[in-house]
Scaffold this motif. Sequence first.
Motif, PDB file in Angstrom:
ATOM      1  N   ASP A  60      -2.294   3.309   0.222  1.00 58.70           N
ATOM      2  CA  ASP A  60      -1.776   4.430  -0.562  1.00 58.70           C
ATOM      3  C   ASP A  60      -0.324   4.194  -0.964  1.00 58.70           C
ATOM      4  O   ASP A  60       0.053   4.394  -2.131  1.00 58.70           O
ATOM      5  CB  ASP A  60      -1.903   5.722   0.239  1.00 58.70           C
ATOM      6  CG  ASP A  60      -1.350   6.922  -0.513  1.00 58.70           C
ATOM      7  OD1 ASP A  60      -1.906   7.261  -1.577  1.00 58.70           O
ATOM      8  OD2 ASP A  60      -0.350   7.513  -0.058  1.00 58.70           O
ATOM      9  N   LEU A  61       0.509   3.753  -0.032  1.00 51.70           N
ATOM     10  CA  LEU A  61       1.928   3.548  -0.310  1.00 51.70           C
ATOM     11  C   LEU A  61       2.154   2.416  -1.306  1.00 51.70           C
ATOM     12  O   LEU A  61       2.980   2.536  -2.224  1.00 51.70           O
ATOM     13  CB  LEU A  61       2.669   3.260   0.997  1.00 51.70           C
ATOM     14  CG  LEU A  61       2.829   4.469   1.923  1.00 51.70           C
ATOM     15  CD1 LEU A  61       3.139   4.016   3.348  1.00 51.70           C
ATOM     16  CD2 LEU A  61       3.927   5.391   1.405  1.00 51.70           C
ATOM     17  N   SER A  62       1.427   1.324  -1.142  1.00 53.20           N
ATOM     18  CA  SER A  62       1.574   0.225  -2.103  1.00 53.20           C
ATOM     19  C   SER A  62       1.068   0.644  -3.471  1.00 53.20           C
ATOM     20  O   SER A  62       1.626   0.240  -4.506  1.00 53.20           O
ATOM     21  CB  SER A  62       0.851  -1.030  -1.615  1.00 53.20           C
ATOM     22  OG  SER A  62      -0.514  -0.772  -1.360  1.00 53.20           O
ATOM     23  N   GLY A  63       0.032   1.471  -3.502  1.00 50.29           N
ATOM     24  CA  GLY A  63      -0.454   1.996  -4.778  1.00 50.29           C
ATOM     25  C   GLY A  63       0.599   2.857  -5.464  1.00 50.29           C
ATOM     26  O   GLY A  63       0.778   2.789  -6.693  1.00 50.29           O
ATOM     27  N   GLN A  64       1.306   3.680  -4.670  1.00 48.16           N
ATOM     28  CA  GLN A  64       2.396   4.477  -5.237  1.00 48.16           C
ATOM     29  C   GLN A  64       3.500   3.579  -5.797  1.00 48.16           C
ATOM     30  O   GLN A  64       4.066   3.856  -6.867  1.00 48.16           O
ATOM     31  CB  GLN A  64       2.985   5.389  -4.166  1.00 48.16           C
ATOM     32  CG  GLN A  64       2.071   6.518  -3.707  1.00 48.16           C
ATOM     33  CD  GLN A  64       2.738   7.380  -2.651  1.00 48.16           C
ATOM     34  OE1 GLN A  64       3.878   7.811  -2.813  1.00 48.16           O
ATOM     35  NE2 GLN A  64       2.028   7.622  -1.559  1.00 48.16           N
ATOM     36  N   ALA A  65       3.829   2.510  -5.058  1.00 50.38           N
ATOM     37  CA  ALA A  65       4.856   1.584  -5.529  1.00 50.38           C
ATOM     38  C   ALA A  65       4.442   0.928  -6.844  1.00 50.38           C
ATOM     39  O   ALA A  65       5.254   0.787  -7.774  1.00 50.38           O
ATOM     40  CB  ALA A  65       5.123   0.524  -4.470  1.00 50.38           C
ATOM     41  N   LEU A  66       3.178   0.557  -6.948  1.00 50.28           N
ATOM     42  CA  LEU A  66       2.700  -0.118  -8.155  1.00 50.28           C
ATOM     43  C   LEU A  66       2.599   0.828  -9.336  1.00 50.28           C
ATOM     44  O   LEU A  66       2.701   0.406 -10.491  1.00 50.28           O
ATOM     45  CB  LEU A  66       1.355  -0.781  -7.867  1.00 50.28           C
ATOM     46  CG  LEU A  66       1.452  -1.998  -6.938  1.00 50.28           C
ATOM     47  CD1 LEU A  66       0.085  -2.404  -6.420  1.00 50.28           C
ATOM     48  CD2 LEU A  66       2.114  -3.165  -7.669  1.00 50.28           C
ATOM     49  N   ALA A  67       2.405   2.110  -9.059  1.00 50.05           N
ATOM     50  CA  ALA A  67       2.415   3.089 -10.146  1.00 50.05           C
ATOM     51  C   ALA A  67       3.804   3.182 -10.781  1.00 50.05           C
ATOM     52  O   ALA A  67       3.938   3.493 -11.964  1.00 50.05           O
ATOM     53  CB  ALA A  67       1.983   4.452  -9.612  1.00 50.05           C
ATOM     54  N   ILE A  68       4.824   2.892  -9.974  1.00 47.16           N
ATOM     55  CA  ILE A  68       6.199   2.886 -10.474  1.00 47.16           C
ATOM     56  C   ILE A  68       6.514   1.559 -11.154  1.00 47.16           C
ATOM     57  O   ILE A  68       7.113   1.513 -12.226  1.00 47.16           O
ATOM     58  CB  ILE A  68       7.188   3.117  -9.312  1.00 47.16           C
ATOM     59  CG1 ILE A  68       6.986   4.512  -8.722  1.00 47.16           C
ATOM     60  CG2 ILE A  68       8.637   2.940  -9.775  1.00 47.16           C
ATOM     61  CD1 ILE A  68       7.697   4.723  -7.399  1.00 47.16           C
ATOM     62  N   ASN A  69       6.121   0.469 -10.505  1.00 49.18           N
ATOM     63  CA  ASN A  69       6.440  -0.865 -11.002  1.00 49.18           C
ATOM     64  C   ASN A  69       5.249  -1.793 -10.783  1.00 49.18           C
ATOM     65  O   ASN A  69       5.056  -2.336  -9.704  1.00 49.18           O
ATOM     66  CB  ASN A  69       7.678  -1.408 -10.278  1.00 49.18           C
ATOM     67  CG  ASN A  69       8.032  -2.822 -10.720  1.00 49.18           C
ATOM     68  OD1 ASN A  69       7.515  -3.325 -11.721  1.00 49.18           O
ATOM     69  ND2 ASN A  69       8.924  -3.461  -9.974  1.00 49.18           N
ATOM     70  N   ALA A  70       4.463  -1.958 -11.825  1.00 46.52           N
ATOM     71  CA  ALA A  70       3.257  -2.788 -11.724  1.00 46.52           C
ATOM     72  C   ALA A  70       3.577  -4.267 -11.605  1.00 46.52           C
ATOM     73  O   ALA A  70       2.684  -5.073 -11.366  1.00 46.52           O
ATOM     74  CB  ALA A  70       2.366  -2.563 -12.948  1.00 46.52           C
ATOM     75  N   TYR A  71       4.857  -4.636 -11.743  1.00 48.96           N
ATOM     76  CA  TYR A  71       5.263  -6.033 -11.651  1.00 48.96           C
ATOM     77  C   TYR A  71       5.857  -6.360 -10.277  1.00 48.96           C
ATOM     78  O   TYR A  71       6.462  -7.417 -10.102  1.00 48.96           O
ATOM     79  CB  TYR A  71       6.277  -6.360 -12.749  1.00 48.96           C
ATOM     80  CG  TYR A  71       5.706  -6.188 -14.131  1.00 48.96           C
ATOM     81  CD1 TYR A  71       4.909  -7.172 -14.711  1.00 48.96           C
ATOM     82  CD2 TYR A  71       5.949  -5.011 -14.855  1.00 48.96           C
ATOM     83  CE1 TYR A  71       4.368  -7.009 -15.975  1.00 48.96           C
ATOM     84  CE2 TYR A  71       5.404  -4.838 -16.124  1.00 48.96           C
ATOM     85  CZ  TYR A  71       4.624  -5.836 -16.673  1.00 48.96           C
ATOM     86  OH  TYR A  71       4.085  -5.663 -17.918  1.00 48.96           O
ATOM     87  N   ASN A  72       5.668  -5.471  -9.319  1.00 53.80           N
ATOM     88  CA  ASN A  72       6.173  -5.679  -7.964  1.00 53.80           C
ATOM     89  C   ASN A  72       5.177  -6.564  -7.198  1.00 53.80           C
ATOM     90  O   ASN A  72       4.180  -6.087  -6.661  1.00 53.80           O
ATOM     91  CB  ASN A  72       6.356  -4.322  -7.268  1.00 53.80           C
ATOM     92  CG  ASN A  72       6.967  -4.432  -5.894  1.00 53.80           C
ATOM     93  OD1 ASN A  72       6.838  -5.433  -5.210  1.00 53.80           O
ATOM     94  ND2 ASN A  72       7.635  -3.359  -5.471  1.00 53.80           N
ATOM     95  N   ALA A  73       5.457  -7.860  -7.149  1.00 58.13           N
ATOM     96  CA  ALA A  73       4.525  -8.806  -6.524  1.00 58.13           C
ATOM     97  C   ALA A  73       4.330  -8.513  -5.037  1.00 58.13           C
ATOM     98  O   ALA A  73       3.232  -8.664  -4.503  1.00 58.13           O
ATOM     99  CB  ALA A  73       5.035 -10.233  -6.716  1.00 58.13           C
ATOM    100  N   THR A  74       5.408  -8.091  -4.376  1.00 60.74           N
ATOM    101  CA  THR A  74       5.301  -7.815  -2.945  1.00 60.74           C
ATOM    102  C   THR A  74       4.373  -6.648  -2.675  1.00 60.74           C
ATOM    103  O   THR A  74       3.597  -6.652  -1.713  1.00 60.74           O
ATOM    104  CB  THR A  74       6.693  -7.534  -2.352  1.00 60.74           C
ATOM    105  OG1 THR A  74       7.569  -8.599  -2.711  1.00 60.74           O
ATOM    106  CG2 THR A  74       6.634  -7.413  -0.844  1.00 60.74           C
ATOM    107  N   ALA A  75       4.426  -5.629  -3.528  1.00 63.02           N
ATOM    108  CA  ALA A  75       3.532  -4.480  -3.366  1.00 63.02           C
ATOM    109  C   ALA A  75       2.079  -4.899  -3.535  1.00 63.02           C
ATOM    110  O   ALA A  75       1.192  -4.411  -2.821  1.00 63.02           O
ATOM    111  CB  ALA A  75       3.893  -3.379  -4.367  1.00 63.02           C
ATOM    112  N   TRP A  76       1.819  -5.814  -4.472  1.00 62.08           N
ATOM    113  CA  TRP A  76       0.453  -6.325  -4.622  1.00 62.08           C
ATOM    114  C   TRP A  76       0.016  -7.052  -3.347  1.00 62.08           C
ATOM    115  O   TRP A  76      -1.145  -6.976  -2.940  1.00 62.08           O
ATOM    116  CB  TRP A  76       0.360  -7.267  -5.822  1.00 62.08           C
ATOM    117  CG  TRP A  76       0.315  -6.583  -7.145  1.00 62.08           C
ATOM    118  CD1 TRP A  76       1.276  -6.603  -8.116  1.00 62.08           C
ATOM    119  CD2 TRP A  76      -0.745  -5.760  -7.655  1.00 62.08           C
ATOM    120  NE1 TRP A  76       0.886  -5.848  -9.197  1.00 62.08           N
ATOM    121  CE2 TRP A  76      -0.357  -5.316  -8.941  1.00 62.08           C
ATOM    122  CE3 TRP A  76      -1.971  -5.347  -7.151  1.00 62.08           C
ATOM    123  CZ2 TRP A  76      -1.156  -4.496  -9.729  1.00 62.08           C
ATOM    124  CZ3 TRP A  76      -2.776  -4.523  -7.940  1.00 62.08           C
ATOM    125  CH2 TRP A  76      -2.371  -4.111  -9.206  1.00 62.08           C
TER     126      TRP A  76
END
Length: 272
Positions: free
Chosen positions: A129-145
């Motif tokens: 859920d948290l990484s999904g929230q991060a990616l909703a903000i910045n889909a280019y965040n490789a670490t979140a992926w």
Amino acid sequence: MRTRTAVSAVVAGVLFLLVAVAAFYTASVDQDATAQQAAASVAEVDPLTASIEAAQLRLEDVPGDYTTWAQLGSAYVEQARVTADPSYYDRAEGALQESLALRPDGNDAALTGQGALANARHDFAAAADLSGQALAINAYNATAWGVLTDARTQLGDYAGATDALQEMLALRPGLASFTRASYDAELHGDLAGARSALEQALGTTQGGSGEAYCRTYLGALAFAAGDLEEASAQYDAGLDAVPGDTSLLLGRARVLAAQGRSIRRCGPSRPW
């Protein structure tokens, strides 16, 4: 086998954030001679300690720097793994919450760090859920992926994990993504692909925990295939780079046992 991904979530997944701490500090700290000397002496200790102390130095000067708070929290997650001291999880949580208090909106770095912390605490649903929230903000965040890859793998969503991994690989091919690619291939029974990905990962690092990790699992794959000579070579190479690494020592001991050889002391650098 599932424990390998749990390790990856902490070891490989946090590496990007630790590098970011040092890089951000180098780019942002005042060019003060004392600060430079302190940073240099810290760097001689080890990369993780250096990244933590660099962030702390930065925050002494700029306590409102929400990005460095997020990076410090992520570094504490790794410190908890290295030291087996769970008190670092509380420090990580505090630093990440401070980052979000300073920047409650659009703070994908802190959300990513919270996701890594949730993975470390085996709360994989929260991590997803948290990484999904991060990616909703910045889909280019490789670490979140990467955090999402680990969470989905542990939740049994292997197809979703592969999709997240492909996004990570496209954005930032390197140690953290190649090690995850290796495990993803192993889960799908592609041992040749797993070895190839680890070899790619090994090519991106020299020494330290990154090489130890790659050599450990290259040795494990060779051992599982019955290639004791190759397993021994991988463990020996890893121990040359990172003497005393416990995972490599354990692998080497297993090879010796499989060969019917006794473990004995024959020099200061090898406990056999």
